[in-house]
Design a protein around this motif. Sequence first.
Motif, mmCIF file in Angstrom:
data_model
loop_
_atom_site.group_PDB
_atom_site.id
_atom_site.type_symbol
_atom_site.label_atom_id
_atom_site.label_comp_id
_atom_site.label_asym_id
_atom_site.label_seq_id
_atom_site.Cartn_x
_atom_site.Cartn_y
_atom_site.Cartn_z
ATOM 1 N N GLU A 27 0.822 -1.207 0.000
ATOM 2 C CA GLU A 27 0.000 0.000 0.000
ATOM 3 C C GLU A 27 0.857 1.257 0.000
ATOM 4 O O GLU A 27 0.522 2.261 -0.658
ATOM 5 C CB GLU A 27 -0.952 -0.008 1.193
ATOM 6 N N ARG A 31 0.852 4.155 -2.948
ATOM 7 C CA ARG A 31 0.706 5.599 -2.722
ATOM 8 C C ARG A 31 1.838 6.378 -3.390
ATOM 9 O O ARG A 31 1.607 7.409 -4.035
ATOM 10 C CB ARG A 31 0.686 5.902 -1.219
ATOM 11 N N GLU A 34 1.437 6.320 -7.217
ATOM 12 C CA GLU A 34 0.318 7.164 -7.648
ATOM 13 C C GLU A 34 0.679 8.635 -7.568
ATOM 14 O O GLU A 34 0.261 9.436 -8.420
ATOM 15 C CB GLU A 34 -0.917 6.850 -6.805
ATOM 16 N N GLN A 35 1.482 9.007 -6.577
ATOM 17 C CA GLN A 35 1.949 10.392 -6.498
ATOM 18 C C GLN A 35 2.864 10.742 -7.668
ATOM 19 O O GLN A 35 2.976 11.905 -8.051
ATOM 20 C CB GLN A 35 2.677 10.626 -5.173
#
Length: 204
Positions: A27, A31, A34-35
């Motif tokens: 996870e 994150r 995705e950033q």
Amino acid sequence: MKRNIAVVSAGLRQPSSSRLLADRLAEATRRELEQLGAEVEIHTIELRDHAHDLVNNLLTGYPSQQLGPVLEAVTRADGLIVVSPTFTASYSGLFKSFVDVLDDTALVDKPVLIAATGGTARHSLVLEHALRPLFAYLRAVVVPTAVFAAPEDWGAGETAEGNLPRRIDRAARELAREVDRREGPANADPFDNPTPFEQLLAGE
């Protein structure tokens, strides 16, 4: 760009602290990617579900119909997260069996985040003395930060709850950056690796 992250957990029990750590690392990596603007797909592999197939692969030299897609998922992944419990100062036999059935070139230049769990923090050296040399031998790109989780790391104390998440975030950030700066794996040509005639005769 779409990025595929394969997560390999070698925990034997359910629930498993290795799986818990694997999920947190996955996870955090999602994150971070995705950033960086990536679309992320996580493929989690529980080795305990494939234990018999791994033994059969070692004996016969061929993966089963269930194990084949698992090996392909690791080979085709843009990045890899591996978590093993510590057994006798090293990674587990189940984890080594999985590595042994991978193609010799499956992890070449692939970013890898290594992690482990154990009953005491003294086992944390497994990361540098066992896991890192293993993946260096396979010519993978192992990120600098490795993550070890002992029982006290899962406690409710402020120190435990602060330290482990920081290590997870740092390792995930390093993995995401390595994945982001690489092009995705080339699409495999199925005619480059035909099914051996012996395997066809065996009906597999």
